[in-house]
Design a protein around this motif. Structure first.
Motif, PDB file in Angstrom:
ATOM      1  N   PHE A  95       0.834  -1.196   0.000  1.00 24.60           N
ATOM      2  CA  PHE A  95       0.000   0.000   0.000  1.00 24.60           C
ATOM      3  C   PHE A  95       0.871   1.249   0.000  1.00 24.60           C
ATOM      4  CE2 PHE A  95      -4.034  -2.039   1.080  1.00 24.60           C
ATOM      5  CZ  PHE A  95      -3.574  -3.287   1.476  1.00 24.60           C
ATOM      6  N   TYR A 141       0.472   5.340   0.939  1.00 21.48           N
ATOM      7  CA  TYR A 141      -0.334   6.375   1.569  1.00 21.48           C
ATOM      8  C   TYR A 141       0.399   7.700   1.487  1.00 21.48           C
ATOM      9  CZ  TYR A 141      -3.457   2.973   3.787  1.00 21.48           C
ATOM     10  OH  TYR A 141      -4.391   1.987   4.027  1.00 21.48           O
ATOM     11  N   GLN A 178       0.678  11.374   3.633  1.00 26.93           N
ATOM     12  CA  GLN A 178       0.336  12.009   4.893  1.00 26.93           C
ATOM     13  C   GLN A 178       0.768  13.464   4.891  1.00 26.93           C
ATOM     14  OE1 GLN A 178       1.995  10.272   8.494  1.00 26.93           O
ATOM     15  NE2 GLN A 178       0.287  11.026   9.716  1.00 26.93           N
ATOM     16  N   PRO A 189      -2.793   9.431   7.539  1.00 26.13           N
ATOM     17  CA  PRO A 189      -2.451   8.996   6.177  1.00 26.13           C
ATOM     18  C   PRO A 189      -3.687   8.859   5.298  1.00 26.13           C
ATOM     19  CG  PRO A 189      -1.271   7.683   7.806  1.00 26.13           C
ATOM     20  CD  PRO A 189      -2.297   8.482   8.548  1.00 26.13           C
ATOM     21  N   PHE A 217      -5.120   7.078   1.798  1.00 26.50           N
ATOM     22  CA  PHE A 217      -4.852   5.964   0.889  1.00 26.50           C
ATOM     23  C   PHE A 217      -4.629   6.444  -0.533  1.00 26.50           C
ATOM     24  CE2 PHE A 217      -5.110   1.765  -0.792  1.00 26.50           C
ATOM     25  CZ  PHE A 217      -5.798   1.881  -1.990  1.00 26.50           C
ATOM     26  N   LEU A 253       4.095   7.202   2.532  1.00 27.35           N
ATOM     27  CA  LEU A 253       4.304   6.000   3.334  1.00 27.35           C
ATOM     28  C   LEU A 253       3.971   4.760   2.527  1.00 27.35           C
ATOM     29  CD1 LEU A 253       2.452   7.354   6.472  1.00 27.35           C
ATOM     30  CD2 LEU A 253       4.884   6.843   6.415  1.00 27.35           C
TER      31      LEU A 253
END
Lengths: 111, 109
Positions: B34, B36, B38, B44, B46, B87
């Protein structure tokens, strides 16, 4: 659709106290996860609840606990606070436990 | 033990200057990777999920790719509003995400 709501947004506590944080997930989401975010350790998994049952737990001491209610709302509790517990606590909800939707977090400062 | 390593830790680019962020992982039984984004003071957000080597996903100026050992987030002609921490996280059978430390991206106008 309302997002994930976390309260309070900021919290200041002293060592030894306990704290309860609240999370309201997106409507229809039954999974709620909690994460701790610090500058040094990044995002670390605390636990996950699904339909009121704890399904997964991270490597945190027993002072960290949580629960989920029948309406999927969740709370996490930290007892006997330590200075190192100062962090951003993030709640995330999901339909499938994978694609997470995060709240804005509760910034906890322990003095 | 599952590990996710992101590089670089921080990246500063000029507006329009394309680049890539790296996420390398060691996890057995990968179920998904995944990405993300932020922003400061927020949780965070998606971006993408990738499930198998060779898979690619795109969204506006971002493209994520996956190999058996790493994932790249390519940023094409970035704008200042792309500034954020990106992230990467992996999930396996335990159904919990393991996050990398993130890459702090700054796009200068």
């Amino acid at each position: 659709k309302a997002g994930v709501t976390q309260t309070p947004r900021y919290l200041i506590k002293t060592r030894g106290q306990q704290v309860t944080l609240s999370c309201s997930p997106i409507s229809g989401h039954r999974s709620v996860s909690w994460y701790q975010q610090t500058p040094g350790q990044g995002l670390q998994f605390l636990f996950e609840y699904f339909s009121e049952t704890q399904r997964n737990k991270g490597n945190f001491p027993g002072r960290f606990s949580g629960r989920q209610f029948s309406n999927s709302r969740s709370e996490m509790n930290v007892s006997t606070l330590e200075l190192g517990d100062s962090a951003l606590y993030l709640c995330a909800s999901s339909w499938d436990s994978e694609k997470l939707f995060f709240g804005s977090g509760t910034q906890l400062s322990v003095l | 033990e599952d590990q996710v390593t992101q590089s670089p830790e921080a990246l500063r680019l000029q507006e329009g200057e394309s680049s890539s962020l790296n996420c390398s992982y060691t996890v057995s039984g990968l179920r998904g990777l995944f990405w993300y984004r932020q922003d400061p003071g927020k949780g965070p957000e998606f971006l993408f999920t990738l499930y198998s080597a060779g898979e690619e996903k795109e969204k506006e100026r971002l493209k994520a790719t996956l190999t058996k050992k790493e994932s790249f987030l390519h940023i094409t002609a970035p704008k200042p509003e792309d500034s954020a921490t990106y992230l990467c996280a992996v999930v396996r059978g335990a159904q919990k995400l393991v996050f990398g430390q993130g890459t702090r991206l700054t796009i200068n106008p």
